[in-house]
Design an enzyme around this catalytic site. Structure first.
Site, short mmCIF file in Angstrom:
data_model
loop_
_atom_site.label_atom_id
_atom_site.label_comp_id
_atom_site.label_asym_id
_atom_site.label_seq_id
_atom_site.Cartn_x
_atom_site.Cartn_y
_atom_site.Cartn_z
N GLN A 24 -9.50 49.84 63.19
CA GLN A 24 -9.28 51.29 63.14
C GLN A 24 -10.00 51.99 61.99
O GLN A 24 -10.43 53.13 62.14
CB GLN A 24 -7.77 51.57 63.05
CG GLN A 24 -7.41 53.02 63.22
CD GLN A 24 -5.96 53.19 63.65
OE1 GLN A 24 -5.63 53.12 64.82
NE2 GLN A 24 -5.08 53.39 62.68
N GLU A 46 -10.24 61.14 61.10
CA GLU A 46 -10.15 61.09 59.64
C GLU A 46 -11.48 61.36 58.96
O GLU A 46 -11.62 61.12 57.76
CB GLU A 46 -9.54 59.75 59.22
CG GLU A 46 -8.13 59.59 59.78
CD GLU A 46 -7.42 58.35 59.30
OE1 GLU A 46 -8.07 57.48 58.68
OE2 GLU A 46 -6.20 58.25 59.54
N ASP A 58 -8.52 48.63 57.92
CA ASP A 58 -7.19 48.79 58.52
C ASP A 58 -7.30 48.30 59.96
O ASP A 58 -7.95 48.93 60.79
CB ASP A 58 -6.75 50.25 58.48
CG ASP A 58 -5.44 50.50 59.21
OD1 ASP A 58 -4.77 49.51 59.59
OD2 ASP A 58 -5.07 51.67 59.40
N GLU A 78 -5.31 45.97 55.82
CA GLU A 78 -4.06 46.64 56.17
C GLU A 78 -3.62 46.26 57.58
O GLU A 78 -4.44 46.18 58.48
CB GLU A 78 -4.27 48.16 56.08
CG GLU A 78 -3.06 49.00 56.42
CD GLU A 78 -3.37 50.49 56.39
OE1 GLU A 78 -2.73 51.24 57.14
OE2 GLU A 78 -4.28 50.89 55.63
N ASP A 117 1.68 48.69 56.46
CA ASP A 117 1.87 50.10 56.85
C ASP A 117 2.92 50.16 57.95
O ASP A 117 4.09 50.43 57.68
CB ASP A 117 0.55 50.69 57.30
CG ASP A 117 0.68 52.09 57.89
OD1 ASP A 117 1.71 52.75 57.64
OD2 ASP A 117 -0.23 52.54 58.60
N LYS A 172 3.54 56.63 53.23
CA LYS A 172 3.35 57.86 54.00
C LYS A 172 4.64 58.65 53.98
O LYS A 172 5.67 58.19 54.48
CB LYS A 172 2.95 57.52 55.45
CG LYS A 172 1.59 56.86 55.58
CD LYS A 172 1.33 56.42 57.02
CE LYS A 172 -0.08 55.87 57.19
NZ LYS A 172 -0.29 55.31 58.55
N ARG A 207 -2.17 61.03 57.06
CA ARG A 207 -2.03 60.65 58.46
C ARG A 207 -3.26 61.14 59.21
O ARG A 207 -4.01 61.97 58.71
CB ARG A 207 -0.78 61.25 59.10
CG ARG A 207 0.55 60.87 58.49
CD ARG A 207 0.81 59.38 58.40
NE ARG A 207 0.81 58.63 59.63
CZ ARG A 207 1.90 58.11 60.22
NH1 ARG A 207 3.10 58.32 59.68
NH2 ARG A 207 1.80 57.38 61.31
N SER A 208 -3.44 60.65 60.43
CA SER A 208 -4.63 61.04 61.19
C SER A 208 -4.57 62.51 61.62
O SER A 208 -5.59 63.17 61.75
CB SER A 208 -4.82 60.14 62.40
OG SER A 208 -3.65 60.10 63.19
N LYS A 226 -5.48 56.72 50.03
CA LYS A 226 -6.26 56.65 51.27
C LYS A 226 -6.14 58.02 51.95
O LYS A 226 -5.07 58.36 52.44
CB LYS A 226 -5.69 55.54 52.16
CG LYS A 226 -6.55 55.18 53.34
CD LYS A 226 -5.94 53.99 54.08
CE LYS A 226 -5.29 54.45 55.36
NZ LYS A 226 -5.04 53.35 56.31
#
Length: 434
Positions: A167, A209, A246, A291, A318, A343, A372-373, A394
């Site tokens: 990802q 992102e 990730d 991740e 995560d 998060k 977050r995305s 991040k």
């Protein structure tokens, strides 16, 4: 002067064009806090509940009018006249009002927007920036540090419409002496990568992102292109720049077959085979952080991976931990992973987030504050990373203002605090032997 007079919720649009919540908290004395909340694409099953309207005739069911109504009525009347500086009381009142483990009555998006807006209003009433107020909530007044960024330059998985299985492919500018320099280095490599993709006739469109999202034959091809892009700059891969990935392995896991399916590469792995694959990649490339290298429920797989790789690499949970202190404690007890991604919207309040960070640091787990995305222009996570001295952040790539807004906030904070008051420790923050 910090009494809550008014709370206003409203429906706004996030970086993916989906509705989200913005909240305004007004205190006596005219102090105002404004906050908005993000939303994820690849979400952990154990995250708190995000309240959506489910009205298919409006925003395809993703509207948040119910959540806004809850903020403007139930939450407002429960917090009216309370002291905004007492963040624990504010958050605990909303937790009690909701009454569920996963915040499914009020919605964690409703609760978080109020939690953050209240913190911003309280900081304003105290005449201080948010990061300073957060440090005081954390019982570490005046203790700050600037985070090492993980800069996402290639998007795959659920964050892009391409065939890449992993990802996120990220760079860490470990030779930088400040966050400002790290951001500059990241931007230079981002542009080098863009030029290289153009030369190859590949797409330079970006994903959710802000990283490039071309098609590649394999994950290794993506890593090779990043390697080439770094070589075209003055920086050295493995000396100035390290890599992080990730996997978001929960999104790759086929529960029926009990295999991780890398559809882009046309292959699949068992739990242990995936660990061996990641070990091979980290031996070939300077990857120092991985991740979600296993499915969120595969504790045995994570334990095996930690035993195999945990002494040399940072292994980040995560979807595994979802910023939940109780799940993190379970992971610590079992010896699973050695770092946690934080998060805010996974748990839903500022105080619960800070509590999870404290536990992670107490047990020497690495801490990475994350976006977050689906993001907004809100920059709270930049202040959170500095105010809790978390060490790593991040927050996407060097494009899209929903990403760069956080980097720009870090530049501003570093300018104010300077290196003496907020040191930049860089590679020392990463739980790897590199």
């Amino acid at each position: 002067m910090s009494k809550i007079l008014k709370i206003i919720g409203r429906e706004i649009i996030d970086s993916r064009g989906n509705p989200t919540i913005e909240c305004e908290v007004l205190l006596e004395g005219g102090f105002v806090g404004l906050a908005s909340v993000p939303s994820g694409a690849s979400t952990g099953s154990f995250e708190t509940w995000e309240l959506r309207d489910q009205d298919k005739n409006r925003f395809m069911g993703k509207g948040v009018q119910k959540a806004v109504e809850i903020i403007n009525n139930k939450i407002f009347y429960s917090l009216k006249n309370k002291n905004a500086i007492d963040q624990f009381d504010i958050d605990q009142t909303m937790i009690n009002l909701d009454g569920t483990e996963n915040k499914s009555n009020l919605g964690s998006n409703s609760i978080l927007s109020v939690s953050l807006a209240t913190a911003k209003a309280a900081a304003s009433s105290k005449g201080m920036p948010l990061y300073q107020h957060i440090a005081e909530i954390n019982n570490t007044p005046g203790v700050f540090s600037m985070p090492l960024p993980m800069i996402n330059i290639i998007n795959g998985g659920k964050h892009a419409n391409n065939n890449i299985d992993i990802q996120e492919f990220m760079i860490q500018p470990i030779s930088a002496k400040s966050i400002t320099e790290a951001i500059r280095i990241g931007a230079e490599i981002f542009h080098s990568l863009g030029n290289l993709l153009k030369d190859k006739g590949m797409s330079t469109t970006v994903g959710d992102e802000g990283g490039y999202a071309p098609n590649f034959k394999s994950n290794e091809e993506a890593l090779n292109v990043i390697q080439d892009a770094v070589h075209k700059t003055k920086y050295k891969l493995g000396k100035d720049i390290t890599l992080a990935i990730d996997c978001a392995a929960s999104e790759l896991y086929n529960k029926t077959r009990k295999k991780y399916q890398f559809i882009g590469e046309g292959t699949e792995f068992s739990s242990q085979e995936l660990t061996h694959y990641l070990k091979k990649l980290s031996n070939k490339y300077p990857i120092i952080s991985i991740e979600d290298g296993q499915d969120e429920s595969d504790w045995e797989g994570f334990l095996y991976q930690t035993k195999e790789l945990g002494n040399s690499l940072q292994l980040v949970g995560d979807d595994l931990f979802v910023t939940n202190k109780n799940i993190l404690k379970k992971g610590i007890k079992k010896g699973v992973a050695n770092a946690i991604l934080i998060k805010l919207n996974q748990i839903g309040t500022l105080t619960e987030t800070i509590e999870t960070i404290k536990i992670a640091k107490k047990f020497n787990y690495g801490v990475i504050i994350s976006h977050r995305s689906g993001e907004t222009e809100d920059t709270s996570i930049a202040d959170l990373s500095v105010g809790t001295a978390s060490g790593q952040i991040k927050t996407g790539s060097m494009s899209r203002s929903d990403r760069t807004s956080k980097y720009n906030q870090l530049i501003r904070i570093e300018e104010i605090l300077n290196k003496k008051r907020a040191p930049f420790y860089g590679l020392k923050e990463v739980k790897s032997s590199f």
